[in-house]
Enzyme design. Sequence first.
Site, short mmCIF file in Angstrom:
data_model
loop_
_atom_site.label_atom_id
_atom_site.label_comp_id
_atom_site.label_asym_id
_atom_site.label_seq_id
_atom_site.Cartn_x
_atom_site.Cartn_y
_atom_site.Cartn_z
N THR A 180 0.84 -1.19 0.00
CA THR A 180 0.00 0.00 0.00
C THR A 180 0.87 1.23 0.00
OG1 THR A 180 -1.89 -0.98 1.14
CG2 THR A 180 -1.68 1.37 1.33
N ARG A 208 -12.07 -10.00 -2.31
CA ARG A 208 -11.74 -9.34 -1.04
C ARG A 208 -11.32 -7.87 -1.27
NH1 ARG A 208 -7.21 -6.48 1.30
NH2 ARG A 208 -7.24 -6.82 3.53
N GLY A 210 -9.95 -4.25 0.79
CA GLY A 210 -9.27 -3.84 2.02
C GLY A 210 -9.75 -2.51 2.56
N ASP A 211 -8.96 -1.95 3.43
CA ASP A 211 -9.30 -0.70 4.09
C ASP A 211 -8.91 0.53 3.26
OD1 ASP A 211 -6.59 -1.61 4.51
OD2 ASP A 211 -6.33 0.18 5.74
N THR A 231 -1.59 1.74 6.45
CA THR A 231 -1.12 0.56 5.74
C THR A 231 -0.95 -0.58 6.72
OG1 THR A 231 0.73 -0.49 4.58
CG2 THR A 231 1.26 1.45 5.90
N GLY A 232 -1.39 -1.76 6.31
CA GLY A 232 -1.29 -2.92 7.19
C GLY A 232 -2.46 -3.84 6.96
N GLY A 234 -5.70 -4.92 6.53
CA GLY A 234 -6.88 -4.10 6.29
C GLY A 234 -8.10 -4.44 7.13
N1 ASP Z 1 -4.13 -2.26 3.94
C1 ASP Z 1 -4.01 -3.02 2.75
C2 ASP Z 1 -5.15 -3.99 2.65
O1 ASP Z 1 -5.46 -4.65 3.63
C3 ASP Z 1 -2.73 -3.76 2.62
C4 ASP Z 1 -1.55 -3.12 3.22
O2 ASP Z 1 -1.50 -1.96 3.49
O3 ASP Z 1 -0.57 -3.83 3.44
O4 ASP Z 1 -5.71 -4.15 1.60
#
Ligand code: ASP
Length: 314
Positions: A180, A208, A210-211, A231-232, A234
Amino acid sequence: MPAEFGIVIHGGAGTILKDKMTPDKEAEYRERLTESLRVGYEILDRGGAALDAVQAAVVVMEDSPLFNAGKGAVFTHDGTNEQDASIMCGRTLNSGAVAGVRRVKNPVDLARLVMDKSEHILLAGDGAEAFGKLYGIELVDSDYFYTEHRWKQLQAAKYKEKLTQSDYSQLDHSDDKHGTVGAVALDKKGDLAAATSSGGMTNKKFGRLGDSLIVGAGTYANNVTCAVSGTGHGEYFITAVVAYTVAVLMEHKGLSVEEAAESAIGGRFAELGGTGGLIAIDRGGNIAMPFNTPGMYRGYLLPGQKPVVAIFKD
Ligand code: ASP
């Protein structure tokens, strides 16, 4: 230190370890992050809008194969690339987002079009692409998103999926990083903006999402408080409404942006098992970049300073 204007970016958080990074790779990341900062900063410096700055900074990272967005997007279980992006204006609270687009070269540009040209906030899949076409958005063949590195990550993820718990725990997970990209900015007029763009998670299934595309979870901006991009993992960002939480803690609890950002990452999000980080800038130009993973590609550029870029926990 407060600043009249400025920009903060991230290129993803995760298991990014110094001993697994070659000097050449690290230099490439630093170069691209610096370019993203400079492109965004230049817009702010000449009096441009925070919205334009965050969009342009994100485009630089989307065009690089290094980050999980645009060119470097991860693969889904089916071997496709499905991308999410959003953008938000802190002055009007207008936002635009796209979900699961497959052929858009720069998903953040399409999110901006949704915000500016449609009466909606979120468009998904083929419909979003058809809308973008009306406004000349650049579409590319799926080959454009092929990178060997991401393809191998997908094969590795599929392999791990089949393992028993104990086999799995013995594997090297240093490449299990999230991706991200995102940017937040304050412009000379005092407007805040945030943008986030992501290929999501490697090996994702069943459409799917994400956030990154969800206002309040992965992206948020409000001139009253701050602009945030996350980021992380989601699912946890959505459950803990992380980006909005930073703004709420500032507005209703009087926390500083640093305190609020730390609390949003360290609070319910972490308690539930969430891993990741965020970047934030407030209306006074104060910034925060907390994360609870080993690393997060990140950087900021404020007036009178050199670009600051960091990767590991240092
Ligand atoms: N946040 C993103 C998601 O879950 C992925 C990421 O930031 O690593 O889609």
